[in-house]
Design an enzyme around this catalytic site. Structure first.
Site, short mmCIF file in Angstrom:
data_model
loop_
_atom_site.label_atom_id
_atom_site.label_comp_id
_atom_site.label_asym_id
_atom_site.label_seq_id
_atom_site.Cartn_x
_atom_site.Cartn_y
_atom_site.Cartn_z
N GLU A 1 133.78 -88.13 92.85
CA GLU A 1 134.58 -86.90 92.76
C GLU A 1 134.85 -86.33 94.15
O GLU A 1 134.62 -85.13 94.39
CB GLU A 1 133.87 -85.87 91.88
N GLU B 1 132.80 -90.49 83.42
CA GLU B 1 131.73 -89.63 82.92
C GLU B 1 132.27 -88.82 81.76
O GLU B 1 133.36 -88.25 81.84
CB GLU B 1 131.25 -88.62 83.99
#
Ligand code: NAG
Ligand code: NAG
Ligand code: NAG
Ligand code: NAG
Length: 476
Positions: A115, A260
């Site tokens: 991220e 995720e």
């Protein structure tokens, strides 16, 4: 068997080859040994695992299991591998080639960063993520791995958006539009997937007005109508916003991986076992049978976040951060979950977990609540141990004041491996052999597991010296 049956069978075969994956993070004071975790993965039928680094023992334990592995390059290494092709080649040699050739690890992806474009990073990784991706891909090609091992960048879902909230208006965020297109184009040319992390829980946490039902998959939310397509859950709408963003920019066919997805069980009023089970089981059923989203019908590659709780994660995003596991820190299933694998509904607990003794640290019954050493002791304990279950709406949020204090003391004592010195809060604490866990509710006074010292970076018990200083300060 007719055509329909044959097609169904084929789809089920594709599905069972893919299967559900899971994220294995190791930011714990007491991580379970890699062999124990690998057994846990196998006992529960996980065929794919995503890692956040390339720790040697972890990868070695995955050798010869056939489990597909996504290894990770942490954000703090992006500058190194992005800055020099030699560094990228060394990373690949040590963390990919060695494990494929010597340990027979089934490495399939390298996750370049984690991220990296989160707004909280202030753009720190904006300039170096693509160079890192390019160098790692070049190193994989040079080492001859590029057919088996694909690069990708797990991105937060805020790299794209829709100005109207409708998926069909999806596009990449304006401030990172150029870099996103560079990355997406590179992934496309390299035959690599786009990886996105999708979290309805975070949307609910961040926005009190977020419609709760829309986070789940039961179909109770009022639908959003997008040109005749009806969206009843945030996951579909979010993934299709990405699919539209890709299509709008000329990459309609780029594969998407959900890196995720999950729901935490503690640390917030919406983080509980009931919601976590509802979300994760709902997701499993939603994608079972190879049903995708309106824009991306077909099987979805996804990795549940997360396998196991991590008590050393930063709680800057919120207290829930340490409670994403479908298993507790010691490998106990938190709730029944049918993964669509061999597990058939009940998660299998970790085998052979070594606990410390039957000892807990609690507030002395004779100690007074207004003892002046109580408040500093609790603050001290909670500043290094894990008190995230004590807050409002959390699993231990209903303890009385004494229970609260005991919980904090015990957390500190267990994190320090039950050392006598870690239960010497001046005059107010004592060690007990009776488990103080309340008989009703989900609040649990943990008993720690044997420390595993294999991970080079795992936190060691520490803080005892400053603890002694605390005692000194209180005594003087
Ligand atoms: C391999 O990965 C580990 C763990 O992420 C890292 O510490 C190490 O620096 C990497 N090795 C090389 C040669 O880059
Ligand atoms: C981002 O900026 C904020 C405010 O300027 C600062 O507090 C924070 O430490 C920065 N974060 C990073 C990762 O640089
Ligand atoms: C217990 O501790 C939590 C977190 O430190 C605090 O918010 C709460 O008010 C405490 N409850 C009692 C009854 O002392
Ligand atoms: C602990 O208790 C003893 C005896 O009651 C008292 O003399 C001492 O001052 C107390 N110490 C602290 C740090 O409260």
């Amino acid at each position: 068997m007719g055509w329909v049956g044959l097609v169904c069978l084929l789809m089920m075969m594709v599905w069972s080859v893919g299967g559900i994956g899971v994220n294995w993070g190791t930011q714990s004071t007491h991580p379970l040994p890699p062999d124990t975790i690998v057994r846990l993965l196998r006992d529960n039928g996980f065929q794919r695992v995503k890692l956040f680094d390339a720790e040697y023992d972890t990868l070695k334990a995955l050798g010869k299991t056939g489990i597909e592995v996504m290894v990770g390059i942490p954000n703090d290494m992006l500058a190194t591998v992005g800055g020099s092709i030699k560094a990228a080649e060394k990373w690949v040699a040590k963390n990919v080639t060695q494990h494929i050739t010597s340990n027979n690890v089934n490495i399939r992806y390298v996750a370049v960063g984690n991220e990296p474009f989160l707004e909280t990073y202030n753009g720190s990784y904006l300039g170096i993520t693509f160079p890192a991706l390019r160098n790692i891909q070049a190193a994989l090609v040079k080492a001859g791995h590029n057919n088996q091992v694909k690069v990708t960048v797990p991105l937060n879902a805020d790299v794209y958006m829709s100005s109207t909230e409708l998926p069909s208006d999806g596009d990449f965020r304006a401030d990172i539009h150029d870099v996103m297109l560079t990355i997406v184009n590179f992934l496309s040319v390299s035959g690599a997937p786009f990886t996105v992390n999708i979290y309805p829980f975070i949307s609910l946490y961040a926005d009190p007005n977020f419609p709760v039902e829309y986070a789940f998959f039961d179909g109770n939310a009022s639908p959003i109508n997008d040109g005749g397509i009806s969206y009843t859950n945030m996951f579909d709408a979010n993934l299709d916003t990405l699919a539209h963003a890709l299509q709008r920019n000329g990459f309609a066919d780029l594969p998407i991986i959900v890196g995720e997805i999950g729901w935490p069980t503690d640390g917030d009023r919406n983080a509980n076992i009931e919601y976590a089970r509802r979300f994760n089981q709902g997701f499993m059923s939603h994608i079972s049978g190879g049903r995708g989203t309106p824009m991306r019908p077909g099987p979805i590659d996804a990795y549940i976040f997360s396998l196991i709780d991590e008590d050393a994660k930063s709680i800057a995003p919120g207290n829930f951060e340490r409670h994403w596991g479908i298993f507790t820190y010691d490998g106990l299933p938190k709730y029944p979950l049918n993964l669509g694998t061999t597990n058939s509904g009940a998660l299998v607990r970790a085998n052979g977990v070594q606990y410390l003794q039957n000892k807990w640290c609690v507030m002395k019954p004779s100690a007074r609540l207004d003892d002046p050493s109580v408040a500093p002791s609790v603050n001290y304990a909670c500043s290094s141990a894990d008190c995230t279950s004590l807050g409002y709406g959390s699993s231990c949020g209903n303890l009385d004041a004494r229970g609260n204090i005991s919980y904090a003391f015990n957390s500190y004592f267990q994190q320090n491996n039950q050392l006598d010195e870690a239960c010497k809060f001046p005059n107010v604490s004592m060690i007990t052999k009776t488990d103080p866990t309340p008989t009703v509710g989900n609040c649990r006074f943990n008993r720690m597991i044997q420390p595993y010292y294999g991970f080079g970076y795992a936190q060691r018990p520490s803080g005892l010296i400053s603890f002694l200083v605390l005692i000194l300060v209180l005594v003087l």
